[in-house]
Every structure is written in structure tokens, then in C-alpha cells.
Design an enzyme around this catalytic site. Structure first.
Site, mmCIF file in Angstrom:
data_model
loop_
_atom_site.group_PDB
_atom_site.id
_atom_site.type_symbol
_atom_site.label_atom_id
_atom_site.label_comp_id
_atom_site.label_asym_id
_atom_site.label_seq_id
_atom_site.Cartn_x
_atom_site.Cartn_y
_atom_site.Cartn_z
ATOM 1 N N GLN A 126 0.879 -1.179 0.174
ATOM 2 C CA GLN A 126 0.136 -0.114 0.095
ATOM 3 C C GLN A 126 0.658 1.329 -0.001
ATOM 4 O O GLN A 126 1.542 1.499 0.938
ATOM 5 C CB GLN A 126 -0.684 -0.101 1.365
ATOM 6 C CG GLN A 126 -1.633 1.146 1.357
ATOM 7 C CD GLN A 126 -2.377 1.146 2.725
ATOM 8 O OE1 GLN A 126 -2.063 0.678 3.605
ATOM 9 N NE2 GLN A 126 -3.517 1.813 2.677
ATOM 10 N N GLU A 245 -9.441 -1.184 5.707
ATOM 11 C CA GLU A 245 -8.088 -1.574 6.550
ATOM 12 C C GLU A 245 -8.455 -1.505 8.273
ATOM 13 O O GLU A 245 -7.931 -2.241 8.733
ATOM 14 C CB GLU A 245 -7.367 -0.483 6.212
ATOM 15 C CG GLU A 245 -5.832 -0.538 6.683
ATOM 16 C CD GLU A 245 -4.689 0.486 6.402
ATOM 17 O OE1 GLU A 245 -5.359 1.345 5.392
ATOM 18 O OE2 GLU A 245 -3.711 0.638 6.893
HETATM 19 C C1 LIG Z 1 4.645 -0.186 11.122
HETATM 20 C C2 LIG Z 1 4.407 0.825 10.147
HETATM 21 C C3 LIG Z 1 3.472 0.442 8.891
HETATM 22 C C4 LIG Z 1 2.794 1.189 8.106
HETATM 23 N N1 LIG Z 1 2.513 0.815 6.732
HETATM 24 C C5 LIG Z 1 2.164 1.759 5.795
HETATM 25 C C6 LIG Z 1 1.879 1.073 4.551
HETATM 26 O O1 LIG Z 1 1.838 -0.128 4.174
HETATM 27 N N2 LIG Z 1 1.499 1.986 3.564
HETATM 28 C C7 LIG Z 1 1.036 3.268 3.883
HETATM 29 O O2 LIG Z 1 0.895 3.921 3.025
HETATM 30 N N3 LIG Z 1 1.430 3.658 5.312
HETATM 31 C C8 LIG Z 1 1.702 3.058 6.029
HETATM 32 N N4 LIG Z 1 2.172 3.409 7.302
HETATM 33 C C9 LIG Z 1 2.453 4.901 7.612
HETATM 34 C C10 LIG Z 1 1.148 5.262 8.396
HETATM 35 O O3 LIG Z 1 -0.291 5.139 7.949
HETATM 36 C C11 LIG Z 1 1.443 6.686 9.050
HETATM 37 O O4 LIG Z 1 2.724 6.564 9.792
HETATM 38 C C12 LIG Z 1 0.597 7.220 9.946
HETATM 39 O O5 LIG Z 1 -0.739 7.620 9.154
HETATM 40 C C13 LIG Z 1 1.105 8.661 10.618
HETATM 41 O O6 LIG Z 1 1.757 9.503 9.763
HETATM 42 P P1 LIG Z 1 3.312 10.062 10.236
HETATM 43 O O7 LIG Z 1 4.085 8.855 10.647
HETATM 44 O O8 LIG Z 1 3.774 10.767 9.234
HETATM 45 O O9 LIG Z 1 2.954 10.695 11.610
HETATM 46 P P2 LIG Z 1 2.566 12.354 11.778
HETATM 47 O O10 LIG Z 1 1.277 12.511 10.759
HETATM 48 O O11 LIG Z 1 3.683 13.216 11.542
HETATM 49 O O12 LIG Z 1 1.887 12.381 13.373
HETATM 50 C C14 LIG Z 1 2.930 12.459 14.353
HETATM 51 C C15 LIG Z 1 1.939 12.468 15.502
HETATM 52 O O13 LIG Z 1 1.031 13.700 15.542
HETATM 53 C C16 LIG Z 1 -0.454 13.158 15.649
HETATM 54 N N5 LIG Z 1 -1.052 14.207 14.660
HETATM 55 C C17 LIG Z 1 -0.929 14.197 13.598
HETATM 56 N N6 LIG Z 1 -1.937 15.303 13.069
HETATM 57 C C18 LIG Z 1 -2.778 15.468 14.005
HETATM 58 C C19 LIG Z 1 -3.750 16.139 14.442
HETATM 59 N N7 LIG Z 1 -4.682 16.471 13.327
HETATM 60 N N8 LIG Z 1 -4.560 15.999 15.541
HETATM 61 C C20 LIG Z 1 -3.992 15.244 16.547
HETATM 62 N N9 LIG Z 1 -3.071 14.557 16.477
HETATM 63 C C21 LIG Z 1 -2.229 14.804 15.332
HETATM 64 C C22 LIG Z 1 -0.346 11.752 15.105
HETATM 65 O O14 LIG Z 1 -1.229 10.987 15.809
HETATM 66 C C23 LIG Z 1 1.119 11.319 15.572
HETATM 67 O O15 LIG Z 1 0.867 11.065 16.876
HETATM 68 C C24 LIG Z 1 2.757 2.598 8.276
HETATM 69 C C25 LIG Z 1 3.338 3.178 9.573
HETATM 70 C C26 LIG Z 1 3.888 2.289 10.579
HETATM 71 C C27 LIG Z 1 4.395 2.803 11.561
#
Ligand SMILES: Cc1cc2nc3c(=O)[nH]c(=O)nc-3n(C[C@H](O)[C@H](O)[C@H](O)COP(=O)(O)OP(=O)(O)OC[C@H]3O[C@@H](n4cnc5c(N)ncnc54)[C@H](O)[C@@H]3O)c2cc1C
Ligand SMILES: Cc1cc2nc3c(=O)[nH]c(=O)nc-3n(C[C@H](O)[C@H](O)[C@H](O)COP(=O)(O)OP(=O)(O)OC[C@H]3O[C@@H](n4cnc5c(N)ncnc54)[C@H](O)[C@@H]3O)c2cc1C
Lengths: 394, 386
Positions: A126, A245
């Protein structure tokens, strides 16, 4: 209200249980009994076993390879799989892109992709998240420009789980650069292995494994025929897919496996002349966990029952995701506590610990991700507050 | 009451802090992780030259006559840089075992060179079945000629893979769980019959798994009187628990500060994520827990030198349990608020997370210490008089 199973359903459960018992390949059964960590190849071997029986995609319509089971049968089937600690299947084809192609794909796309997903011949991953677009998915920047019959893709995806095993990746990309962000996104299917310009670089996780990757696109040419749904209509599909999902992420079945593992570890852990299971404080912690799991299961039952009556899954998916992911994490916290000093080891010192304990510390670390991926729990709570509770924005 | 540091202590903290910042930041630990020992003898020697191993030993024993608090201050700073040298294993456990129970000759031979940083020590007490019970010991020492012959297995011996001398707990009499009959021996790391395996820990450190297959030691290697070691061991492990609190505190402080910085830098939805109120509240909760953990770490450090056994056990158990409760809030929010990047090995948050979890599991975990606290005479009395 009624929670009982009919005689047919009970017979069905018996049939499923017996089949799983005899069909599970011996090495996988050994690992399952030990609650051990499954490698990708083992997941795929089990996938193919289920496929041969015709049971790999019970949630798909019968015409495209589903079983024609009702929601209760599917539920019983899943319960029996977790009861046997069967390897969880890769969700990206079966639970995500498959249902999406079924819903929005062209007849050609259905014929081209669905049979190979079912057979486990093509593995999917994905491509949603980007380095600067995680929670704010709609801000994604992977650029797709039309050139003849193709789109030319430039940009980067990240956290792509299992990209290193994948044959195909489904991506959200940007096809329109002005206007509302959500209205310029397109859903594309890309051949990871045979498209020049797509490169995959695995990341080491805190669990010590290479679970996810960075996926780079440099002038990668993808046929327009690989677009699912209309151009600039990808956001609707992205959201539909996230619904699929999140329900799997709740992990009701996984939690059952984890609780069994906790009990096994506690039973095998010597304390004085007895085992940890005889320690009243520790027993109480397992009991309390069982009760939390039961609450999650009941909520899940209600969702299923509602789905069986033909109602669309509503807010439940966000609730189940939040609660389920937290319980999953707690399971590994409890396993670590149960193991005492042995929890402090790492899997590369393998043989010194029983098989089922070797991966606990690694999983304890990796499972911190359950509250982050699939839309973080903070984002789920925002969704509930905004869409369900209709609270005003800040 | 006065919780201010003395001028000497302030200088110590500043010197160790500078060392961590300039010479032993997390990058050094990352490189050390890939080496066989995971720590560096040259750095250890330098620490010895700086006098850091000797701060809490008496001048008669070759130290500087300070208190346990001084050692805790060093460990707190070490925690901020994930400094891998075996300070707890060698100074707090092995070193203090010899200082508190050893003869003059034993101190000269084994303690002095460690204080100088020329050698390192370890204490082997945990066994597979023993969990956190120090009196649960199957390793045996039998009379052999004028000395002793030791047979048994020890696990998770901090620095057990690399120590020059290892203080080993063994039964000279009694059954598996008896309070009496435990003795301590100083075993040479190269002794015949001693097999040591370096086992990886979750935190990237290594520990030693020891097999003692009839290891012969002379009478001069019995540490303290035969059969009376349990109360010595209890004291040593309590002090190590207090030391673990200090190192954890350094890690937690660092995790917290790094998370706040990330909240200010990382942008989503066109603004720093730290502007979302829910994350501000999490940061505020983390801050509260860092402060409470710090308070309990100070309590443990002060009580490590306490001579009243019940008082020492009560306060150190309380601190060790709290550093898990409060620490967990900081640990899990640190990863959560970093999002996906927090799950990668290349981000430092995970390294601090793992180190703290290991320290939480050493020297009695929270369950153990809450249970011990609830059974102590002081708590019993408080129940009756309530
Ligand atoms: C093990 C693992 C597997 C994954 N696999 C996939 C995959 O197969 N394909 C894919 O596309 N993605 C994948 N992901 C990505 C995952 O969907 C993202 O990590 C997730 O959406 C969070 O985005 P970010 O890591 O950029 O964190 P950020 O968006 O930078 O968030 C950092 C922190 O801020 C908080 N935050 C952000 N915005 C807000 C808000 N508006 N209000 C309150 N809190 C907020 C978040 O909850 C988090 O705690 C994976 C992630 C992990 C860790
Ligand atoms: C038993 C009792 C005794 C009291 N005694 C006195 C007294 O002697 N003298 C006196 O002057 N007052 C007194 N108070 C009043 C007290 O100070 C107020 O109740 C308090 O300040 C909260 O105001 P409120 O009740 O209007 O709640 P609101 O301000 O309406 O708050 C409702 C909820 O919203 C939350 N909230 C509000 N703003 C924010 C924000 N910006 N961000 C996040 N959450 C927010 C609050 O935390 C609360 O949970 C007393 C109150 C009680 C319950």
C-alpha cells in the site's frame, strides 16, 4: 436479541476446525502451537493452502472467488483461524485493493488482478503515506503526469509495509495541482518489479526487522489502464479502502492468539516451586485482559450483526481500531512482564529461549505501530469527534 | 529540606554532561552496538582517570568518600547519551560487593584497579528459575581442598560477557529457597570451567550467560563470611535498582525533550503538530511524569545509603515501581507522537525506549516491587493503624 448459534452453524464450526487441523502444514502448525513469529513465506504458504480449499477470501462476493458465507459463518471461520493460531494473511491484496477493484474496477481489471490476488501469485503493498504526508494524507505529492497512454510518476512513498516482497503497489498520486487537495488525487496500480524507475529501500524497525520500506518513483511509466476509478476521483476510494483496513487492524483474532501466548508463557514461567499462573496478582491481570477482549469482541459481534442486516459499517470501525490496537499493545506489555529477565533478550540470541518467547521483545517494540498506522488513533478520535459527535472545529 | 546540589556535585554533573555531549552521544552508542563487547575499554579507562568510578567509595577503599547520590548523578547523565560502559554492573554491583564485604587484600587486588578503570567487574546472581527472588539459588559451592568448587548457571549477568572478575552468588549450604547458606565468590573471568556466552539484549547491550562447571577458587576468593550473603545481595540489588532509576531518568528526560522539539518542528495540516491541543496535553502529561519520576529517582538515590533495611527497601521499591508507571507514559507517548518515524531504528527515540524498558525489568520489575512494598513491615503497620 440472541447470541446463540444454530445447529448448522455449530456443524459448520466443527467442519472448519477439523479442516484447519489437518490442512495446516506441519512446520507452520509447530510455529502456531508455539505462538511464534511467521515469516512472509510462511504467510504465503498458508495463503495458498486456504486458496486451494476455496476459503482464502470469504469476504469477497461468490462470483469473484468468495465463499458465499454469511457474516456469522465468516466470523466463525475467523474465530477458528485464531483459535488455531494460524498465520495472519497479508491484508493488502485480500482485504484492501481486492475489495476496491471489485467495487470500482473495470471488467478487465477484475479479470487481470483478482485471480492472482486470490491465488497468492501476486503480492501487494500500500503506497499511501509520504514523508510529509502521514496523518495529513490529502497533502500527498507523488506526481503523476499524462504522457500518451501512460502516467509518469515522480516522488516518494514511505512506510510501505512489505514493499520488499511485493509485486504490485497501489498508490495515491496527484494528478491535479490546483483546487481542493482532495480533488486532485488518483488511484493507480503499479507493477513494482517490472517498472523501470520504481525502487524499494527497506527500513530497519525498532523491532529489529525490515517490515517497511521507502518506495521511490523516478520517471516511472504506468499505463492509464491501471487507474482505478476516474482521474481525480481517488480520494473517495482511499476512504473506502481505509474503512476495510481499519476493521482488520482491530485485530480481534490476533488478540485471541496473543492471550493464548500470554497464558502459555505464564504457565511455562517458573516462580518458586510453581508457575506464574499461580501468582494471584498476575492471574488477575490476565483475567482483566480477557474481560477487555470480551468487550471488544461483543462490540465486534454487534458490528457484524449489523453488517449482516445489510447496514454499512459506520463509526464502529474507528472505535474498534482505537480499542483493538491498544489491547494488542497491552498484550505484549503483559507478555514482557510475564517473562521477567527473559524479556530483555533479543531474537538474534534465539535458541536460548523457547521458540514462543524469542520474538516477544521484538513484537513489543513493533506493535507500538498499531496505534500509529492505518490512521493514528489521534486521527481516529478526530474523526469520531467531528463526523459522529459533530463537535465544532477549533 | 534541601534538594540543591553541592558545588562539587554541580561540577561533577557539568563534567559528565560535557563528556556525554561531546564524546559519548547516541551516535557513539550506535557504533558500539555493532562491536563484540558493546563498550570501550579506552573510554572506561578515561572514566577511571576522571575519578567517576570512585565517587561513592570511601577514601580507605580508594574512592573519594562521596555518597550514592554522586553515582546517581553520573548515571543520570549517562542515560542522556545512552553511554554503554558497565557502570552499574562494575561499580554499583561488583565494586560495592567487594567494598562492603571484602578484606583489605581483596579490595586492593580487585576493587582498586576497577576504580582506576583498568579492569571491570560484574555480579552474577540471577538464574533461569529465580526471577527476582535473590534467595532462589541452585548454583552450589562445595569445599574442595582449601578452597571451593562452584557448579551452576547464571543468566543476564550485566557485563558478564566482558568482566575481568565476576562476583558469583552460590549456595554453600541449605535448600533452593533458604535465606541462609548463600555465599559470594570472586571468580576470574578466565577461570577453567567457566563458560560465558554473550547474549544480545533488547537495548543493544550484551549480557553474559555463565555456565560454571566445577570452577575451582581458592579460599581467598570467598567474599565475606560463608552462608550469610543474602542481606548483602539484597542491599546490592536495591542499590542497583536505585541506579537503574537514575539512568532511566536521564533517558526519560532526553526522550521528553526530544519529543517536545519534534512537536514544534513536524508539520501536518499546514501547522506544527504541537499546535494540536490533544498533543499539547500529552506533552503536559509527559512533563508531569518526568518530574514525578525525577522526584522518585532522588528518593531512591538518597535511600540507597540508608542503614535501616526496611526503610531502604520500602523507598527503593516505591521508586522502582514508579519509574515504570510514570516512565511508561513518557516512553509510549514519545513513540506515538513521533508517528511512523518513531518505529524506525534510525530515529533515536526507539533506542531510549528500549533502554528504559530493560532498566525497568532489571533488579525487580514493577510487579515485584509493588508486591514487596505491600508485604513490608512498614506497610503492614500502616494497614493496622489506619
Ligand atoms: C509499522 C508501520 C507500517 C505502515 N505501513 C504503511 C503502509 O503499508 N502503507 C502506507 O501508506 N503507510 C503505512 N504506514 C504509515 C502510517 O499510516 C503513518 O505512519 C500514519 O498515518 C501517521 O503518519 P506519520 O507517520 O507521518 O505521523 P504524523 O502525521 O507526523 O503524526 C505524528 C503524531 O502527530 C499526531 N497528529 C498528526 N496530526 C494530528 C491532528 N490533526 N490531531 C491530533 N494529532 C495529530 C499523530 O497522531 C502522531 O501521533 C505505516 C506506519 C507504520 C508505523
Ligand atoms: C466545588 C467547587 C467549588 C468552587 N469554588 C469556587 C470559589 O470558591 N470561587 C470561585 O470563584 N469559583 C469556584 N469554583 C468555580 C471553578 O473555578 C470553575 O468551576 C472552574 O474555573 C471551571 O469553570 P466552569 O465551571 O465555568 O467550566 P467551563 O469553563 O465551562 O469548562 C467546562 C469544561 O471545559 C474544559 N475547558 C474549558 N476551556 C478549555 C480550553 N481552553 N481547553 C481545554 N478544555 C477547556 C474545562 O476544563 C471543563 O472540563 C468552584 C467550582 C467547584 C466545582
Amino acid at each position: 436479541m440472541d447470541m446463540s448459534f444454530t445447529p448448522e452453524q455449530i456443524r459448520f464450526r466443527e467442519e472448519v476446525r477439523q479442516w484447519i487441523e489437518q490442512a495446516m502444514p506441519a512446520p507452520i502448525r509447530k510455529k502456531a502451537q508455539n505462538g511464534a513469529h511467521f515469516e512472509h513465506e510462511e504467510q504465503m504458504e498458508w495463503h495458498k493452502t486456504l486458496y486451494k480449499k476455496g476459503w482464502v477470501a470469504p469476504h469477497w462476493p461468490k462470483e469473484v472467488g468468495g465463499t458465499g458465507w454469511d457474516a456469522t459463518q465468516r466470523f466463525i471461520f475467523n474465530e477458528e483461524l485464531s483459535r488455531a493460531s494460524a498465520p495472519p494473511l497479508s491484508p493488502f491484496g485480500l482485504a484492501m485493493v481486492g475489495p476496491l477493484i471489485i467495487q470500482f474496477g473495470t471488467p478487465e481489471q477484475k479479470t487481470r488482478y483478482l485471480p492472482k490476488i486470490l491465488a497468492g501469485e501476486e503480492v501487494w503493498c500500500q503506497g499511501y503515506s509520504e514523508p510529509n504526508s502521514g496523518s495529513d494524507l490529502a497533502s500527498l505529492q507523488l506526481k503523476a503526469e499524462k504522457d500518451g497512454d501512460n502516467y509518469v510518476l515522480n516522488g516518494q512513498k514511505t512506510w510501505t509495509t512489505h514493499a520488499q516482497y511485493a509485486d504490485w503497489i497501489f498508490v495515491l498520486c496527484r494528478t491535479k495541482f490546483d483546487g481542493k487537495q482532495q480533488e486532485g488525487i488518483t488511484f493507480l496500480l503499479c507493477d513494482v518489479k517490472n517498472t523501470p524507475g520504481i525502487t524499494v529501500k527497506p527500513f530497519m524497525t525498532t523491532g529489529g526487522t525490515l517490515a517497511f520500506s521507502e518506495t521511490w518513483f523516478e520517471n516511472a511509466r504506468v499505463p492509464q489502464a491501471n487507474r482505478v476509478g476516474p482521474e481525480n476521483g481517488g480520494w473517495t476510494m482511499a476512504k473506502a479502502l481505509l474503512g476495510h483496513e481499519r476493521t482488520t487492524i482491530a485485530g480481534v483474532g490476533e488478540i485471541r492468539r496473543y492471550i493464548n501466548l500470554i497464558k502459555r508463557i505464564a504457565r511455562d514461567t517458573k516462580v518458586g516451586t510453581g508457575s506464574l499462573l499461580e501468582d494471584p496478582a498476575f492471574r488477575a491481570r490476565i483475567a482483566a485482559l480477557e474481560i477487555r477482549h470480551r468487550a471488544l469482541m461483543m462490540a465486534n459481534y454487534r458490528t457484524l450483526a449489523s453488517a449482516q442486516l445489510g447496514r454499512a459499517p459506520g463509526p464502529e470501525s474507528s472505535i474498534l481500531k482505537i480499542v483493538g490496537s491498544e489491547i494488542q499493545q497491552y498484550c505484549y506489555e503483559l507478555m514482557m512482564d510475564a517473562m521477567g529477565h527473559n524479556a530483555l533478550g533479543w531474537f538474534d540470541s534465539g535458541e536460548i529461549l523457547p521458540m514462543h518467547e524469542q520474538w516477544v521483545a521484538s513484537q513489543f517494540n513493533y506493535l507500538r505501530a498499531t496505534t500509529i498506522y492505518g490512521g493514528s488513533n489521534e486521527i481516529q478520535r478526530n474523526i469520531i469527534a467531528k463526523l459522529i459527535l459533530q463537535l465544532p472545529g477549533a | 529540606m534541601n534538594f540543591d546540589l553541592t558545588d562539587e556535585q554541580k561540577m561533577l554533573v557539568s563534567a559528565v554532561g560535557k563528556f556525554v555531549k561531546n564524546e559519548s552521544n547516541v551516535e557513539r552508542f550506535r557504533k558500539a552496538r555493532t562491536t563484540a563487547a558493546v563498550w570501550d575499554k579506552a573510554v572506561w579507562k578515561k572514566m577511571g582517570d576522571n575519578g567517576w568510578m570512585g565517587v561513592a567509595f570511601s577514601e580507605a577503599d580508594g574512592g573519594f568518600g562521596g555518597s550514592f547520590v554522586d553515582a546517581a548523578l553520573i548515571l543520570e547523565q549517562f542515560g542522556r547519551g545512552l553511554v554503554p560502559e558497565p557502570y552499574i554492573a562494575s561499580v554499583i554491583l561488583g565494586g560495592e560487593a567487594i567494598a562492603s564485604a571484602g578484606t583489605k587484600e581483596q579490595k586492593e587486588k580487585f576493587l582498586a584497579p576497577m576504580i582506576e578503570g583498568a579492569t571491570s567487574l560484574a555480579l552474577a546472581y540471577a538464574e533461569n528459575q529465580s526471577r527476582y527472588n535473590l534467595n532462589d539459588c541452585l548454583t552450589k559451592a562445595e569445599k574442595s581442598g582449601s578452597g571451593w568448587k562452584i557448579t551452576g548457571e547464571k543468566r543476564w549477568v550485566l557485563n558478564g560477557h566482558a568482566a575481568d572478575q565476576i562476583v558469583v552468588a552460590a549456595r554453600t549450604s541449605g535448600g533452593q529457597f533458604d535465606a541462609d547458606g548463600l555465599s559470594l565468590f570472586i571468580v576470574d573471568g578466565n577461570a577453567a570451567g567457566l563458560e560465558r556466552t554473550a547474549v544480545s539484549g533488547m537495548d543493544g547491550h550484551k549480557t553474559g550467560w555463565l555456565k560454571l562447571k566445577g570452577v575451582e577458587v581458592g579460599a581467598d576468593r570467598l567474599l565475606g563470611g560463608a552462608g550469610k550473603a543474602l542481606s548483602v545481595l539484597e542491599r546490592l540489588v536495591d542499590r542497583a535498582a536505585a541506579a537503574a532509576c537514575a539512568e532511566s531518568q536521564g533517558c526519560l528526560q532526553e526522550l521528553f525533550e526530544r519529543t517536545v522539539l519534534y512537536l514544534k518542528q513536524r508539520e501536518q495540516f499546514g501547522r506544527p503538530i504541537g499546535s494540536f491541543q490533544v498533543l499539547q496535553h500529552r506533552a503536559a502529561d509527559m512533563f508531569a511524569q518526568v518530574e514525578l519520576c525525577k522526584s522518585m529517582m532522588i528518593l531512591a538515590a538518597i535511600k540507597a545509603d540508608e542503614t535501616d533495611e526496611t526503610e531502604r527497601k520500602e523507598q527503593i521499591s516505591a521508586a522502582k515501581a514508579y519509574l515504570t508507571e510514570g516512565g511508561w507514559v513518557v516512553q509510549k507517548q514519545a513513540i506515538q507522537l513521533h508517528g511512523g518515524i518513531g518505529i524506525t531504528d534510525e530515529q533515536d527515540a526507539g533506542l531510549f525506549f528500549k533502554r528504559v524498558r530493560v532498566l525497568q525489568g532489571l533488579f525487580g520489575d514493577a510487579d515485584h516491587h509493588i508486591s514487596r512494598f505491600s508485604k513490608l513491615a512498614s506497610f503492614e503497620r500502616s494497614l493496622k493503624s489506619a
